[in-house]
Design a protein around this motif. Sequence first.
Motif, PDB file in Angstrom:
ATOM      1  N   ASP A  67       0.166  -1.227   0.457  1.00 22.36           N
ATOM      2  CA  ASP A  67       0.080   0.532   0.215  1.00 22.36           C
ATOM      3  C   ASP A  67       1.077   1.290  -0.151  1.00 22.36           C
ATOM      4  OD1 ASP A  67      -2.378  -1.680  -0.046  1.00 22.36           O
ATOM      5  OD2 ASP A  67      -2.395  -1.768   2.448  1.00 22.36           O
ATOM      6  N   TRP A  68       2.457   0.730   0.224  1.00 21.17           N
ATOM      7  CA  TRP A  68       2.814   2.447   0.052  1.00 21.17           C
ATOM      8  C   TRP A  68       3.705   2.706  -0.709  1.00 21.17           C
ATOM      9  CZ3 TRP A  68       3.776   5.348   4.475  1.00 21.17           C
ATOM     10  CH2 TRP A  68       2.496   4.779   6.055  1.00 21.17           C
ATOM     11  N   LYS A  69       4.024   3.676  -1.263  1.00 20.56           N
ATOM     12  CA  LYS A  69       4.479   4.180  -2.342  1.00 20.56           C
ATOM     13  C   LYS A  69       5.759   5.374  -1.973  1.00 20.56           C
ATOM     14  CE  LYS A  69       3.476   6.743  -6.942  1.00 20.56           C
ATOM     15  NZ  LYS A  69       2.343   7.460  -7.664  1.00 20.56           N
ATOM     16  N   TYR A  70       7.171   5.603  -2.807  1.00 22.02           N
ATOM     17  CA  TYR A  70       7.708   6.650  -1.867  1.00 22.02           C
ATOM     18  C   TYR A  70       8.037   7.138  -3.648  1.00 22.02           C
ATOM     19  CZ  TYR A  70      12.417   7.997  -0.726  1.00 22.02           C
ATOM     20  OH  TYR A  70      13.917   8.291  -0.594  1.00 22.02           O
ATOM     21  N   ILE A  71       8.289   8.724  -3.324  1.00 23.67           N
ATOM     22  CA  ILE A  71       8.655   8.842  -4.636  1.00 23.67           C
ATOM     23  C   ILE A  71      10.221  10.366  -4.075  1.00 23.67           C
ATOM     24  CG2 ILE A  71       8.189  11.070  -6.225  1.00 23.67           C
ATOM     25  CD1 ILE A  71       4.742  10.530  -5.783  1.00 23.67           C
ATOM     26  N   TYR A  72      10.849   9.714  -5.208  1.00 16.63           N
ATOM     27  CA  TYR A  72      12.398  10.345  -4.917  1.00 16.63           C
ATOM     28  C   TYR A  72      12.690  11.183  -5.724  1.00 16.63           C
ATOM     29  CZ  TYR A  72      17.108  11.416  -4.830  1.00 16.63           C
ATOM     30  OH  TYR A  72      18.677  12.207  -4.780  1.00 16.63           O
ATOM     31  N   TYR A  73      12.525  13.095  -5.889  1.00 17.39           N
ATOM     32  CA  TYR A  73      12.997  13.848  -6.748  1.00 17.39           C
ATOM     33  C   TYR A  73      14.302  14.456  -7.300  1.00 17.39           C
ATOM     34  CZ  TYR A  73       7.532  14.427  -6.430  1.00 17.39           C
ATOM     35  OH  TYR A  73       6.271  13.959  -6.322  1.00 17.39           O
ATOM     36  N   HIS A  74      14.978  14.043  -8.241  1.00 21.94           N
ATOM     37  CA  HIS A  74      16.290  14.186  -8.727  1.00 21.94           C
ATOM     38  C   HIS A  74      16.790  15.697  -8.528  1.00 21.94           C
ATOM     39  CE1 HIS A  74      15.549  10.778 -11.577  1.00 21.94           C
ATOM     40  NE2 HIS A  74      15.578  10.580 -10.180  1.00 21.94           N
ATOM     41  N   ASN A  75      15.920  16.272  -8.612  1.00 22.70           N
ATOM     42  CA  ASN A  75      16.219  18.218  -8.845  1.00 22.70           C
ATOM     43  C   ASN A  75      17.159  18.372  -6.769  1.00 22.70           C
ATOM     44  OD1 ASN A  75      16.760  20.364 -10.278  1.00 22.70           O
ATOM     45  ND2 ASN A  75      14.878  21.529  -9.558  1.00 22.70           N
ATOM     46  N   ASP A  76      16.086  18.406  -6.096  1.00 20.84           N
ATOM     47  CA  ASP A  76      15.849  19.609  -5.049  1.00 20.84           C
ATOM     48  C   ASP A  76      16.106  17.933  -3.374  1.00 20.84           C
ATOM     49  OD1 ASP A  76      13.587  18.137  -4.870  1.00 20.84           O
ATOM     50  OD2 ASP A  76      12.690  20.330  -4.751  1.00 20.84           O
ATOM     51  N   GLY A  77      15.980  16.650  -4.254  1.00 16.16           N
ATOM     52  CA  GLY A  77      16.473  15.441  -3.362  1.00 16.16           C
ATOM     53  C   GLY A  77      15.183  15.547  -2.449  1.00 16.16           C
ATOM     54  N   LYS A  78      13.677  15.248  -2.701  1.00 17.58           N
ATOM     55  CA  LYS A  78      12.607  16.164  -2.038  1.00 17.58           C
ATOM     56  C   LYS A  78      12.288  14.026  -1.558  1.00 17.58           C
ATOM     57  CE  LYS A  78       7.759  17.806  -1.800  1.00 17.58           C
ATOM     58  NZ  LYS A  78       6.766  18.390  -1.992  1.00 17.58           N
ATOM     59  N   LYS A  82      24.060  20.597 -12.544  1.00 19.67           N
ATOM     60  CA  LYS A  82      25.360  21.705 -13.388  1.00 19.67           C
ATOM     61  C   LYS A  82      26.136  22.381 -12.204  1.00 19.67           C
ATOM     62  CE  LYS A  82      22.567  22.197 -17.257  1.00 19.67           C
ATOM     63  NZ  LYS A  82      21.780  22.780 -17.925  1.00 19.67           N
ATOM     64  N   SER A  83      25.585  22.768 -11.266  1.00 21.14           N
ATOM     65  CA  SER A  83      26.143  23.265 -10.117  1.00 21.14           C
ATOM     66  C   SER A  83      27.415  22.962  -9.775  1.00 21.14           C
ATOM     67  CB  SER A  83      25.786  23.575  -9.082  1.00 21.14           C
ATOM     68  OG  SER A  83      25.108  22.584  -8.217  1.00 21.14           O
ATOM     69  N   THR A  84      27.641  21.407 -10.039  1.00 22.54           N
ATOM     70  CA  THR A  84      28.585  20.614  -9.062  1.00 22.54           C
ATOM     71  C   THR A  84      28.696  19.811 -10.365  1.00 22.54           C
ATOM     72  OG1 THR A  84      27.444  18.785  -8.209  1.00 22.54           O
ATOM     73  CG2 THR A  84      27.580  21.419  -7.042  1.00 22.54           C
ATOM     74  N   GLY A  85      28.563  19.543 -11.304  1.00 22.59           N
ATOM     75  CA  GLY A  85      28.799  18.147 -12.027  1.00 22.59           C
ATOM     76  C   GLY A  85      28.444  17.141 -11.772  1.00 22.59           C
ATOM     77  N   LYS A  86      27.830  16.194  -9.920  1.00 16.95           N
ATOM     78  CA  LYS A  86      28.424  15.484  -9.466  1.00 16.95           C
ATOM     79  C   LYS A  86      26.668  14.626  -9.800  1.00 16.95           C
ATOM     80  CE  LYS A  86      30.994  16.309  -5.430  1.00 16.95           C
ATOM     81  NZ  LYS A  86      31.880  16.147  -3.522  1.00 16.95           N
ATOM     82  N   GLN A  87      26.666  13.207  -9.870  1.00 16.73           N
ATOM     83  CA  GLN A  87      25.828  12.645  -9.949  1.00 16.73           C
ATOM     84  C   GLN A  87      24.539  12.306  -8.990  1.00 16.73           C
ATOM     85  OE1 GLN A  87      25.522   8.405 -11.578  1.00 16.73           O
ATOM     86  NE2 GLN A  87      23.980   7.731 -10.322  1.00 16.73           N
ATOM     87  N   VAL A  88      23.384  13.218  -8.905  1.00 15.20           N
ATOM     88  CA  VAL A  88      22.813  12.712  -8.732  1.00 15.20           C
ATOM     89  C   VAL A  88      22.577  12.043  -7.338  1.00 15.20           C
ATOM     90  CG1 VAL A  88      19.536  13.195  -7.708  1.00 15.20           C
ATOM     91  CG2 VAL A  88      20.846  14.078 -10.054  1.00 15.20           C
ATOM     92  N   ALA A  89      22.694  12.012  -6.045  1.00 12.23           N
ATOM     93  CA  ALA A  89      22.814  10.854  -5.421  1.00 12.23           C
ATOM     94  C   ALA A  89      21.309   9.718  -5.082  1.00 12.23           C
ATOM     95  CB  ALA A  89      22.256  11.374  -3.955  1.00 12.23           C
ATOM     96  N   PHE A  90      21.554   8.386  -5.223  1.00 13.85           N
ATOM     97  CA  PHE A  90      20.844   7.546  -4.620  1.00 13.85           C
ATOM     98  C   PHE A  90      20.254   7.109  -4.075  1.00 13.85           C
ATOM     99  CE2 PHE A  90      23.381   4.841  -7.768  1.00 13.85           C
ATOM    100  CZ  PHE A  90      22.659   4.283  -8.647  1.00 13.85           C
ATOM    101  N   PRO A  91      18.490   7.338  -3.408  1.00 14.48           N
ATOM    102  CA  PRO A  91      17.643   8.257  -2.481  1.00 14.48           C
ATOM    103  C   PRO A  91      18.080   6.977  -0.923  1.00 14.48           C
ATOM    104  CG  PRO A  91      16.701   6.128  -4.279  1.00 14.48           C
ATOM    105  CD  PRO A  91      18.266   6.734  -4.473  1.00 14.48           C
ATOM    106  N   ASP A  92      18.653   6.687  -1.148  1.00 16.57           N
ATOM    107  CA  ASP A  92      19.663   5.915   0.172  1.00 16.57           C
ATOM    108  C   ASP A  92      20.458   6.257   0.398  1.00 16.57           C
ATOM    109  OD1 ASP A  92      20.602   4.648  -1.582  1.00 16.57           O
ATOM    110  OD2 ASP A  92      20.750   2.510  -1.082  1.00 16.57           O
ATOM    111  N   GLU A  93      21.959   7.146  -0.301  1.00 14.24           N
ATOM    112  CA  GLU A  93      22.900   7.630  -0.251  1.00 14.24           C
ATOM    113  C   GLU A  93      22.422   9.069   0.911  1.00 14.24           C
ATOM    114  OE1 GLU A  93      24.896   6.248  -3.668  1.00 14.24           O
ATOM    115  OE2 GLU A  93      24.415   8.221  -3.390  1.00 14.24           O
TER     116      GLU A  93
END
Length: 516
Positions: free
Chosen positions: A445-456, A502-513
Amino acid sequence: MKSNQLITAFLAITLFIGCKPKKENQEVKTTTPNIVLFFVDDMGWQDTSVPFWDKTTEFNELYHTPNMERLAKEGMKFTQAYATAVCSPTRVSLMTGMNAARHRVTNWTLKKDQLQPMEVNHKTLSFPEWNVNGLTPVEGIDKAVHATILPQLLQEAGYFTIHTGKAHFGAIGTPGEDPSNIGFHVNIAGHAAGAPESYYGTENFGNGKKGKEEWAVPGLEKYHGQDINLTEALTIEAKEAMDIAVDKKEPFFLYMSHYAVHIPIMADDRFVQKYYDMGIDSTEAKYASLVEGMDKSLGDIMDYLEEKKLAENTIILFMSDNGGLSVHARGGEKNTHNKPLNSGKGSAYEGGIREPMIVKWPGKVAPNSVSKEQVIIEDFYPSILEMAGIKNATTIQEVDGLSFVPALTDTTFKNPERPLFWHYPNEWGPRGPGIGASSAVRLGDWKYIYYHNDGKMELFNLKEDIGETNNQIDQNIEKGKELAKVLSDHLRKVNAQMPAHKSTGKQVAFPDELLK
């Protein structure tokens, strides 16, 4: 002599009985079923008079889809069926059985080798080189996913395979743009583009418009200049193609893939007046007429099967490719057209991914039945193969989908809980709730969403909160951590692409990080 006469009489009686024709209900036949996959473009969970919730809504009262009602009465309605939030990823998952994170056709395709302009020009994210060229049946095509495609396997198994309508599998200039290259014997009006330039035969379905060549619907020249809607023309052509299979005495797979109800929202003149008479917004009246025109096509196909005495040996699957459009181009208040679901097409919320799904399989599926089984678009691939009797198919790709046939044939069947995944490391364009680069998982019944831009991060209990209004990520951090890990493990396992900042060039983190 008496003995010989008895023997002769016995042989005569035996021969007479053996030659006597069996009654039809005594015949035992194993017949390969025909399969019709009726696929609608941009149709939302609420764009129908068939309720897919536990109650009837105002939208169900507005739309008129008597043939969907008819199909639901004759088959099984799935109330928790999912696709992706935009079209090409769904269609590639359908044809390959792969989750979008694995096949990497994560956004809509059109131009060869080109990212979408809104991705190139994004202010804060740099997007990965996803498979912009779509699906390919041959090796060596750059930025494309090479796979064993569903109609290829059906064709090899003896099916006459028919593609009708929208394709949108591969970019312009690649093999995947033409359905006849991916296992379809017949291609009617399918090409690289994902929308029609016009629904009207009087406008030649967009052909002849300067600068619009890539959107014009191909192959329907005999209807040019006629007062006929695209939906109707495609239906006529589909029936003629099925006639070929009937004459050849071959089982057929009809992929009835309508351009409707995608924009441009143009009135289907056969049905629109009654919606105008209701006094509703004029754009919404036109939209409702497109929905009803699509439903008329479904009824025409069902009528054809009955007239040809094929209905009892034909499976019909009904599905949409993503949630209903709501963020732009519609009448009334934006992002409300799929309520009680939140948002619409392009969104990670339920309004963008939950679909109306019905399956009719005479003799197998109980009429007027309902399944709450959670299924996703890649499940259609192994399910259709199983329905066709194709066992142990050899595929180039690893198939993520699971067959939903057990749920069709046993209403008490329940799959062990398995996660459903969505991955969209891309930019769609419009701004709205849940729209943007994101990854998501549903488990139970649970749903989890992770937004790449701001980590929300967001966490919802869909059983209690189908509208995704109550974000519980702060109140239920342990459940959030659990699902963040399930999602991250999947993304790593399939080597999913992620955008970079773009600001750092670093890949967006995986959510568990981030959520430790």
